[in-house]
Every structure is written in structure tokens, then in C-alpha cells.
Scaffold this motif. Structure first.
Motif, mmCIF file in Angstrom:
data_model
loop_
_atom_site.group_PDB
_atom_site.id
_atom_site.type_symbol
_atom_site.label_atom_id
_atom_site.label_comp_id
_atom_site.label_asym_id
_atom_site.label_seq_id
_atom_site.Cartn_x
_atom_site.Cartn_y
_atom_site.Cartn_z
ATOM 1 N N THR A 139 -7.261 7.875 0.680
ATOM 2 C CA THR A 139 -6.510 6.671 0.297
ATOM 3 C C THR A 139 -5.020 7.001 0.337
ATOM 4 O O THR A 139 -4.249 6.410 1.091
ATOM 5 N N SER A 140 -4.645 7.979 -0.471
ATOM 6 C CA SER A 140 -3.247 8.404 -0.546
ATOM 7 C C SER A 140 -3.267 9.876 -0.960
ATOM 8 O O SER A 140 -4.041 10.255 -1.853
ATOM 9 N N THR A 141 -2.447 10.676 -0.323
ATOM 10 C CA THR A 141 -2.416 12.102 -0.706
ATOM 11 C C THR A 141 -1.950 12.252 -2.155
ATOM 12 O O THR A 141 -2.311 13.212 -2.830
ATOM 13 N N ASN A 142 -1.162 11.281 -2.662
ATOM 14 C CA ASN A 142 -0.784 11.345 -4.083
ATOM 15 C C ASN A 142 -2.016 11.152 -4.973
ATOM 16 O O ASN A 142 -2.132 11.796 -6.018
ATOM 17 N N GLU B 212 -4.607 10.741 8.039
ATOM 18 C CA GLU B 212 -4.425 9.292 7.915
ATOM 19 C C GLU B 212 -4.572 8.909 6.446
ATOM 20 O O GLU B 212 -5.308 9.567 5.721
ATOM 21 N N GLN B 213 -3.868 7.868 6.013
ATOM 22 C CA GLN B 213 -4.053 7.341 4.650
ATOM 23 C C GLN B 213 -4.440 5.865 4.773
ATOM 24 O O GLN B 213 -3.826 5.124 5.543
ATOM 25 N N THR B 214 -5.426 5.464 3.982
ATOM 26 C CA THR B 214 -5.855 4.054 4.052
ATOM 27 C C THR B 214 -5.126 3.201 3.007
ATOM 28 O O THR B 214 -5.152 1.981 3.091
ATOM 29 N N GLY C 142 -1.776 4.236 1.631
ATOM 30 C CA GLY C 142 -0.522 4.961 1.375
ATOM 31 C C GLY C 142 0.416 4.079 0.552
ATOM 32 O O GLY C 142 0.464 2.866 0.743
ATOM 33 N N ARG C 143 1.130 4.704 -0.362
ATOM 34 C CA ARG C 143 2.025 3.949 -1.251
ATOM 35 C C ARG C 143 3.466 4.330 -1.004
ATOM 36 O O ARG C 143 3.770 5.501 -0.764
ATOM 37 N N GLY C 144 4.346 3.321 -1.122
ATOM 38 C CA GLY C 144 5.771 3.582 -1.099
ATOM 39 C C GLY C 144 6.349 3.273 -2.460
ATOM 40 O O GLY C 144 5.607 2.960 -3.406
ATOM 41 N N ARG C 145 7.667 3.346 -2.572
ATOM 42 C CA ARG C 145 8.310 2.970 -3.831
ATOM 43 C C ARG C 145 8.228 1.475 -4.010
ATOM 44 O O ARG C 145 7.979 0.734 -3.071
ATOM 45 N N GLN C 146 8.470 1.043 -5.232
ATOM 46 C CA GLN C 146 8.537 -0.374 -5.590
ATOM 47 C C GLN C 146 7.224 -1.088 -5.232
ATOM 48 O O GLN C 146 7.226 -2.236 -4.805
ATOM 49 N N ARG D 163 17.219 2.668 11.225
ATOM 50 C CA ARG D 163 15.751 2.633 11.160
ATOM 51 C C ARG D 163 15.196 3.731 10.256
ATOM 52 O O ARG D 163 15.685 4.861 10.288
ATOM 53 N N LYS D 164 14.152 3.370 9.530
ATOM 54 C CA LYS D 164 13.584 4.323 8.568
ATOM 55 C C LYS D 164 12.598 5.255 9.262
ATOM 56 O O LYS D 164 11.685 4.814 9.955
ATOM 57 N N LEU D 165 12.789 6.549 9.041
ATOM 58 C CA LEU D 165 11.942 7.571 9.660
ATOM 59 C C LEU D 165 11.002 8.208 8.639
ATOM 60 O O LEU D 165 9.914 8.646 8.981
#
Ligand code: BTN
Length: 241
Positions: A6-9, A30-32, A34-38, A100-102
Motif C-alpha cells: 500500500t505504502s512503504t510508510n 510499486e505502491q497502491t 502511496g501518500r503525500g503531504r496534506q 515540475r515536481k520530481l
């Protein structure tokens, strides 16, 4: 390396809860989920670098709140070791090339009472896929393959990232002035218009400077300077960037 999670975190948190040690690192192809901030989704297809490092106290840098920006310095430095990549830090934790975000950083901390039980430092780098292949193609995303025209050696990048993390964590503790100089040289957010949301309050202005790893100075529309603690920020928007 996991094939998928799901997420490595999430996986790192599960392993931390059953005693995984400081420095334990988990990677997934691969993450199904994955989470970002906010609360954002972080789309994580095959070919990326999706990893989480478990940090147990006491660890450098001394202040937990410095963790995302110190990790951003290490990530930008690592990416810049690829000739032709000019990665820059957009406060508080984005890695951009031009507009662009990398890559991005997500630090999550679990507390036990008042004490830190552990922190999870998640780093996502868009590596060996084209940004057009993202499930929801993002006009503001880029990848190493887009930038360089061919796939990169992910193992070499991961090894370099782990080394740079250690170096920059040590530098931030032993010689914070030098680490600040490095941060300023890698920043691309100063001078840009920014909107910052706190719990129940918002400010708009120009990102002026870094006061420290955990504090920036904003010039508000009425010409006043306001200091902002990164840890108090709920959301950050750059309307023109
Ligand atoms: C952001 O820019 O908002 C942060 C993105 C962080 C993505 C990484 S990928 C590895 C780790 N696992 C996650 O679910 N998120 C982080």
C-alpha cells in the motif's frame, strides 16, 4: 525490495511496531496507496523509487521538525549527481526541476506519551517511467527518465541517497551553518508568491528566506515580515509555481 505494498510508510510502521531497528529501510517496486503531504495521493507506479527509513531516537538531526528539510537537501543533492539534472527544493518538502515536481518527502512520527517512539522518513522519486504514464497525468510532474531520456540506475541512486542522508544529518547537527548554506543554494522557493494555511488562519505573501531548518520568513502583502514555523503549517500553495 517488495514487489507491491500500500505504502512503504505503512509497512515500515508495521515493522517498527514489532521492533525493527533504527535505520531499517523498506523499498517497494510499486505502491497502491502511496501518500503525500496534506492527505494527497502519491501515484507510485513500477519504476519509481519508493522507500521509507525508520528512525528511532536519539537520531540526528536533533530536532524532529528539521527532518523533512534535511531529507530534502539530501534528496536534491543525490538527484543532482545525475549530470543534466538540476533539482531544487521548494519549501517545505518538494523537489522540483524547473517548474515540475520530481520527488517528495513525507515524514511521519509516532509518539508514545510525550516521547517520540519513532519517525518514518518516506522519500518518493519519480525515476524510470514517463510522467505521461501516471494514472492521472500531472502537468507539473516530471521523472528522471523524462529529464534524461533513458532509465537510471536506481540502485546507485538509492545507495547515494542513504549516504547523503547520513552526511547531511551529521552536518545539520555538527555544523548547522554549513547545512543552511547548502539549503539556501538548493532552494527555489525564495522570491515566490506563497499561500500558507494554518489551523484556522491563512497568510499570503512572498517566501523571503529561511531563518533556520524549521522556520521561514514571509513578506506579507502589507510589507510586514512574518516568521512561520514549518511544523505549524497545514497547507502550502504556490499560485504561480
Ligand atoms: C509529497 O510530496 O507530498 C510527499 C510524497 C512522499 C511519497 C513517498 S513514496 C515512499 C513513501 N510512502 C508513501 O506512501 N509516501 C512516501
Amino acid at each position: 525490495m517488495l514487489d507491491v505494498c500500500t505504502s512503504t510508510n505503512d509497512v515500515a510502521a508495521q515493522r517498527a511496531n514489532i521492533g525493527a531497528p533504527h535505520g531499517y529501510t523498506i523499498l517497494s517496486e510499486e505502491q497502491t496507496a502511496g501518500r503525500g503531504r496534506q492527505g494527497r495521493t502519491w501515484v507510485s507506479p513500477t519504476g519509481g523509487i519508493w522507500l521509507t527509513i525508520l528512525l528511532r531516537p536519539p537520531f540526528a538531526p536533533n530536532s524532529l521538525n528539521s527532518l523533512p528539510i534535511v531529507a530534502a537537501i539530501a534528496t536534491a543533492k543525490t538527484l543532482n549527481s545525475n549530470p543534466g539534472v538540476r533539482a531544487r527544493i521548494r519549501w517545505p518538502n518538494d523537489i522540483f526541476v524547473d517548474d515540475r515536481k520530481l520527488a517528495g518527502i513525507l515524514a511521519e512520527t509516532k509518539f508514545k506519551g510525550d516521547e517520540t517512539a519513532y519517525s518514518l522518513l518516506g522519500v518518493g522519486i519519480n525515476a524510470n517511467f514517463h510522467s505521461t504514464s501516471l494514472r492521472e497525468p500531472h502537468p507539473k510532474a516530471t521523472t528522471l527518465e523524462d529529464l534524461l531520456g533513458s532509465p537510471v540506475d536506481r540502485e546507485a541512486i538509492i545507495a547515494r541517497l542513504l549516504m547523503e542522508l547520513e552526511n547531511i544529518f551529521n552536518l545539520a547537527s555538527s555544523n548547522p551553518n554549513d547545512a543552511m548554506v547548502l539549503l539556501r543554494s538548493l532552494d527555489c522557493s525564495c522570491g515566490k508568491e506563497v499561500r500558507i494555511g494554518f489551523q484556522g488562519e491563512k497568510i499570503s505573501g512572498i517566501m523571503d528566506s529561511y531563518e533556520s531548518f524549521t522556520k521561514v520568513r514571509i513578506r506579507t502583502i502589507d510589507g510586514q515580515y512574518q516568521q512561520v514555523e514549518t511544523s505549524s503549517v497545514v497547507c502550502v500553495e504556490y499560485p504561480n509555481f
